[in-house]
Write an enzyme that holds these catalytic residues in place. Sequence first.
Site, PDB file in Angstrom:
ATOM      1  N   THR A 149       0.831  -1.208   0.000  1.00 23.78           N
ATOM      2  CA  THR A 149       0.000   0.000   0.000  1.00 23.78           C
ATOM      3  C   THR A 149       0.868   1.261   0.000  1.00 23.78           C
ATOM      4  OG1 THR A 149      -0.089  -0.165   2.403  1.00 23.78           O
ATOM      5  CG2 THR A 149      -1.986  -1.013   1.213  1.00 23.78           C
ATOM      6  N   ASP A 150       2.160   1.134   0.353  1.00 21.91           N
ATOM      7  CA  ASP A 150       2.948   2.352   0.574  1.00 21.91           C
ATOM      8  C   ASP A 150       3.203   3.120  -0.712  1.00 21.91           C
ATOM      9  OD1 ASP A 150       4.824   0.402  -0.243  1.00 21.91           O
ATOM     10  OD2 ASP A 150       6.442   1.293   0.944  1.00 21.91           O
ATOM     11  N   SER A 163      15.593 -11.354   3.743  1.00 20.64           N
ATOM     12  CA  SER A 163      14.462 -11.914   4.485  1.00 20.64           C
ATOM     13  C   SER A 163      13.200 -11.076   4.348  1.00 20.64           C
ATOM     14  CB  SER A 163      14.815 -11.995   5.971  1.00 20.64           C
ATOM     15  OG  SER A 163      15.051 -10.690   6.477  1.00 20.64           O
ATOM     16  N   GLY A 164      13.334  -9.839   3.851  1.00 19.67           N
ATOM     17  CA  GLY A 164      12.171  -8.952   3.822  1.00 19.67           C
ATOM     18  C   GLY A 164      12.000  -8.182   5.114  1.00 19.67           C
ATOM     19  N   SER A 178      16.934  -5.318   5.452  1.00 24.00           N
ATOM     20  CA  SER A 178      18.360  -5.167   5.716  1.00 24.00           C
ATOM     21  C   SER A 178      18.956  -4.044   4.876  1.00 24.00           C
ATOM     22  CB  SER A 178      19.098  -6.479   5.470  1.00 24.00           C
ATOM     23  OG  SER A 178      18.780  -7.016   4.207  1.00 24.00           O
ATOM     24  N   ASP A 205       9.761   1.351   4.449  1.00 24.71           N
ATOM     25  CA  ASP A 205      10.883   0.698   5.126  1.00 24.71           C
ATOM     26  C   ASP A 205      11.808   1.708   5.790  1.00 24.71           C
ATOM     27  OD1 ASP A 205       9.726  -1.502   4.061  1.00 24.71           O
ATOM     28  OD2 ASP A 205      11.347  -1.998   2.674  1.00 24.71           O
TER      29      ASP A 205
END
Length: 391
Positions: free
Chosen positions: A39-40, A129-130, A133, A178
Amino acid sequence: MSESIKQRLLDEFANVFGDAEGVEVYFAPGRVNLIGEHTDYNGGHVFPCALTIGTYGAARKRNDKKLRFYSVNFEAFGVVESTVENLVYDKDASWTNYPKGVMWAFEQKGMKVECGMDLVIYGNIPNSSGLSSSASVEVLTGTILRDFYGFEVSNQDIALISQFAENQFNGVNCGIMDQFAIAMGKKDCAIFLDTATLEYEYVPLKLDNAKIVIACTNKKRGLGDSKYNERRSECEEALAELQKELEVKTLGDLSEEQFEDNKALIQSKVRQRRVKHAVYENVRTVKAVEALQNQDISLFGELMNASHKSLAEDYEVTGVELDTAVEAAWQQKGVIGARMTGAGFGGCSVSIVQEDCIDEFVKNVGEIYLEKIGYAADFYVVGVGDGPMKL
């Protein structure tokens, strides 16, 4: 824990670069998104939190233009050298494109990095990994640059500069979530963020006697070469089709009713499903935050489950690994809710699990996953932490 990691980093720095005199140590967290996925970049709401795991960096300013990077996680690469006069993307430079990209982005914003640095990093976020990182490395770099060169930037500025670097330097068309979640993290709170306006509020994560458990599928993926950019362009195309008749700036402006009344404007059934996810997920996120504020943790969990189904069926970004991990989680005692988190195509699931059921949860989900997928998942019981800091 961070003290022992700090000492380890200083020792590693001395080992790699001769001594650790004048070295400063910094930390930037990873993040997990509890609900509000894909959604971002569609102008919707997200609900991430910063984690107590993340990226540590030991850095020392140099008097010349040289950049020397070393990662404890990628020892095989050794020391990767560059210069502040040559901040260009280089496929062979691997992870160092993230710090270089942030230096480049600062320069684009009028803040030139005049001299180089030596940097040793160590991350305890599982790679690919999502859990962000790459964004963690970017925010870490921005924090170091602010400290070393006296740049007048807020944590929110660092988030925006880091996103700019990821988009323009590294070529991943990511939204703001993020970097924002990492730069603006607050202990024991998640961030309810409107990505269209950057208005946000901290919401205390009162999970009763439950904890956040992350399962890393260990399926490696890279955002740039995944279908992430494809999903984004599908949404942009659908938005342009809707805008021929509707006055909307983003898909996040649409209510569920408006979508249902106008979905015929979208010429393809596939794009209709993509938009359905973006619209319904945005509404789910708003409802989930209200549920948490009303201490209705079971409704929050139901909305997490619905989010995963939508990501699997309408947005098609889960895949067999994530579906296996989440469907196994749904079967376990003490699970309030579970879903994939992050961009998908591998990466992690996030579950909210009653504390007294966590050991059994890890054992059972781990066994089901290993049997079906053929290799093991890794599990992390995580705390919710603050944003970037100097240690």
